[in-house]
Design a protein around this motif. Structure first.
Motif: not given
Length: 323
Positions: A28-39
Motif C-alpha cells: 500500500g506504499r510507494l517510493r518517491i525519488a525526491v526533487a523537492a522537500a519542504g522545510v
C-alpha cells in the motif's frame, strides 16, 4: 541514497548530511525519488527538542521533513502500476523522512502534480497552501474588508495576501526590511509596511483614513501582533494560527473589546472536507495561477543553513530543499 539525519536535539549544526539505506515501500506504499522537500518552522522546533503540536518528540536518529515532491520510482504490493513514473507530491503527516533523496509514503497521501506546476511549487502548496486555505475558511475576506497580514513575505503570508486580493479586499502586508516589503508590494498588497519601523501603525492609520482593519491573519504573535490587532475596528476578526515571534506554543491572545478572536490549531484543517480536499484545492489554485507560492531554495546538503535562515527570518516564502 543521501539523507539529512538528526542524532541529537539542538542547533541546526546537528543536522548531518550522509549516506543512508534506500527505503523500500511496503504494501500500500510507494517510493518517491525526491526533487523537492519542504522545510517548516515546526521542523526547526522539533530539531531543537520541542515537540510543538506533536504528542511527543521524534525518536532519534530521525530524518526530518514531512513534505516531498518528485517522481514515483518503486511500488509496494497492492499499489496500482499506473503510479510508476508519475510526478507526485505528498504530505507525510507526522511521519518524518522528507529530507532525503528517496521517501516512502502511503499511496492515499499522494497527489499527481498538475502539469504546469514545478516540484518546489507543489511542495509549497501541499503543506503551506493547504494551511492558508484552512485559515481563511474561518474568516473569508470580501470587497468591504481591510485585511492585515503580519509576516506577509512568509510562505503562508504570501498566499494569504493573494487570496485576500483575489476576493477584492484591501490588503496591508507587514514584513521586516525593504527587500521583504518590496516583495509584498509586488505580491499585490495595497500597502506594504516595514514592521521594524516603530512608527508603522501610525502610517497605516494615516493611509486608511476613516477606515479600520476588519481581519488580522496572525501567525507571529508578539508586539507586531499586538499592534496589528489594535488596528481592528468593532466587529473585527483576529485569527491566530502561530506564534513565531514568541516561540511555538508560547503565544497569548491579544484580546480587544469588540473584536472576535479565534486561536486555530490542527483541527482547522479537518473542516471543509478534511486534509485531502484542502490539498486538492491548494494544488488547483496554484495550477490555475490564482495562488503563486514564493520559494527560497537550498541544496539538500545545506539543510543546516536552511534551518538557520528560517529561524532568523532570512527567507522569503516557502523554504525548499533540493537534492
Amino acid at each position: 541514497m543521501h539523507a539529512v539525519r538528526l542524532y541529537a536535539f539542538g542547533p541546526a549544526e546537528n543536522l548531518r548530511y550522509e549516506q543512508a539505506p534506500d527505503p523500500v515501500p511496503g504494501p500500500g506504499r510507494l517510493r518517491i525519488a525526491v526533487a523537492a522537500a519542504g522545510v517548516h518552522l515546526l521542523d526547526a522546533a522539533l530539531r531543537a527538542g520541542h515537540r510543538g503540536p506533536l504528542p511527543e518528540r521524534p525518536t532519534l536518529p530521525t530524518v526530518p521533513g514531512r513534505e516531498v515532491a518528485g517522481v514515483v520510482d518503486a511500488l509496494g504490493d497492492g499499489v496500482d502500476g499506473l503510479w510508476l513514473g508519475k510526478r507526485v507530491v505528498a504530505h507525510l503527516g507526522f511521519a518524518p523522512g522528507g529530507y532525503a533523496e528517496l521517501a516512502v509514503t502511503d499511496v492515499d497521501r499522494v497527489h499527481e502534480i498538475p502539469r504546469n506546476l514545478d516540484f518546489a511549487a507543489a511542495v509549497a502548496m501541499i503543506g503551506t497552501g493547504r494551511t492558508a486555505l484552512g485559515i481563511v475558511q474561518f474568516a473569508e475576506p470580501g470587497p468591504d474588508d481591510v485585511v492585515v497580514v503580519p509576516a506577509a513575505a512568509g510562505g503562508i503570508g504570501t498566499l494569504l495576501v493573494q487570496h485576500a486580493k483575489n476576493a477584492g479586499a484591501t490588503v496591508i502586508g507587514l514584513a521586516g526590511g525593504p527587500e521583504k516589503t518590496a516583495r509584498v508590494r509586488a505580491n499585490g498588497a495595497d500597502l506594504a509596511v516595514d514592521y521594524t519601523d516603530t512608527a508603522w501603525p501610525a502610517k497605516v492609520r494615516a493611509d486608511l483614513g476613516a477606515r479600520q482593519a476588519s481581519i488580522v491573519y496572525d501567525g507571529v504573535g508578539g508586539e507586531t501582533a499586538r499592534q496589528a490587532v489594535a488596528l481592528l475596528g468593532p466587529g473585527g476578526r483576529h485569527l491566530v494560527f502561530g506564534w513565531s515571534a514568541e516561540g511555538i506554543g508560547e503565544g497569548k491572545g491579544h484580546l480587544v473589546e469588540g473584536v472576535s478572536q479565534s486561536v486555530l490549531g490542527p483541527e482547522m484543517l479537518r473542516r471543509a472536507g478534511g486534509l485531502h480536499a484542502l490539498e486538492l484545492r491548494a494544488l488547483a489554485e496554484a495550477a490555475h495561477g490564482r495562488l503563486r507560492p514564493a520559494v527560497t531554495r537550498f541544496p539538500l546538503a545545506d539543510a543546516p543553513a536552511a534551518h538557520r535562515a528560517l529561524e532568523n527570518r532570512g527567507t522569503i516564502g516557502k523554504v525548499v530543499l533540493e537534492p
